[in-house]
Motif scaffolding. Structure first.
Motif: not given
Length: 365
Positions: A154-163, A297-307
């Motif tokens: 389980m996790d909260g949300w996805t960003g670019k899919g690294a996790i 690319i790791n300097l780009i953090k997409p989505g509400v949670g990551e931002t």
């Protein structure tokens, strides 16, 4: 190795058991700028901790406002994900949250399963670290106790899919080495990156717990893998911020969402099956990487949670927003204004917003 019987965090053990080594006495915090430079010049983010963010009253008011505005959407997403998990796994199930953003989501899934299906399932919170993988000592503990077939991540949300990729890689290695059959299927509430197997929505909506750090996550820090404190047989580490107990909203948040379950409408969005992984979010990120000339690319953090995370504990360069009038972005715009971070409108993306971290000597993150 930390015993799973030890108390850790401010949640009830009926809600979650943290499989984390208590390193509360370790001196790991550094100033944001110093930590950023270290991470981009060879250091790894899991070896240190940011100074825990202390929100102003104005920001706390924004958190409560966002909770008022998004609580029903979150409760509905919890139901959707819980129903899909139950149809997939039945009652022979153990929830494994990815600390720390996944922890409150896992607790709410556990509570919904108890409410709707009258089952009590085990729930653990374990560490996963980009570039270093899932805590396989913790996974081994769970599998020995409950078997491999029961595990649901389980996790909260996805960003670019690294996790997501890290989870797939780690579980594959574990199964190969241990002769087990753990599923790497990941369930999340929001999947704007389109890279999760089970999701409540693919809308990049504000999960209110993303607004705060430890004070809505059981007073637990980010997880740590620093060999000075973590031995080869230990669980990954974390701090328990007991000194923040007066500010803790962790159980308030869980109770606030849980009490909505009996009042959800009869319409069941969980009846719709999930679409496959398209990794559309990563495609959007790669386009933005080219447009802004960002090497890493790791300097780009997409989505509400990551931002939100970028603004709370990194050195932000600029924030891209799809539409500044979106209610999901109120706290983002507040934090950006407080930190004098440039905000650019960028309508052609699948995310509500994206945080760009300031490059330091072109280093890694």
């Amino acid at each position: 190795m930390k015993s799973a019987d030890e108390e850790f965090g401010s949640y009830s053990r009926d809600d979650v058991v943290f499989l984390l080594k208590d390193i509360s006495d370790a001196d790991l915090e550094s100033k944001t700028e110093e930590r950023e430079k270290s991470m981009q010049t060879g250091g790894h983010y899991s070896e240190s901790l940011p100074i825990e963010f202390q929100p102003t009253q104005e920001y706390l008011d924004l958190f409560h406002q966002s909770l008022d505005e998004h609580q029903w959407k979150m409760a509905a997403a919890i139901r959707t994900v819980a129903d899909k998990i139950y149809r997939s796994k039945g009652s022979q199930l153990v929830l494994v949250s990815l600390a720390r953003a996944g922890t409150p989501v896992g607790i709410l899934i556990k509570r919904y399963l108890s409410f709707a299906y009258q089952i009590s399932v085990p729930h653990y919170s374990v560490s996963i670290i980009r570039g270093r993988g899932l805590d396989l000592n913790a996974l081994s503990y769970i599998v020995k106790k409950h078997g491999s077939e029961a595990v649901q991540f389980m996790d909260g949300w996805t960003g670019k899919g690294a996790i997501t990729k890290e989870l797939i890689k780690s579980v594959s290695a574990f199964n190969r080495e241990q002769g087990e059959n753990v599923s790497d299927r990941l369930a999340v509430l929001a999947d704007p990156g389109e890279c999760a197997d089970i999701y409540g929505t693919r809308e990049d909506f504000l999960i209110p717990s993303a607004c705060l750090n430890s004070t809505v996550s059981g007073l637990v820090s980010r997880t740590v893998l620093n060999r000075q404190y973590i031995g080869p047989n230990d669980f990954h580490g974390a701090k328990y911020y007991r000194e923040l107990e007066q500010a803790d909203l962790s159980n308030f948040f869980i109770d606030r969402i849980s009490r909505l379950f009996p009042e959800l409408s009869e319409e069941a969005p969980g009846a719709k099956e999930d679409g496959g992984k398209t990794w559309q979010g990563l495609k959007d990120i790669e386009s933005i990487q080219k447009e802004f000339g960002i090497e890493n690319i790791n300097l780009i953090k997409p989505g509400v949670g990551e931002t939100t995370r970028v603004l709370l504990r990194r050195v932000p360069w600029r924030i891209l927003v799809k539409d500044p009038s979106m209610p999901e972005l109120k706290h983002i715009l507040y934090l950006a204004g407080e930190r004098n971070v440039e905000v650019n409108v960028f309508p052609d993306m699948s995310y509500s917003c994206i945080g760009l971290i300031k490059p330091i000597n072109g280093g890694e993150s």
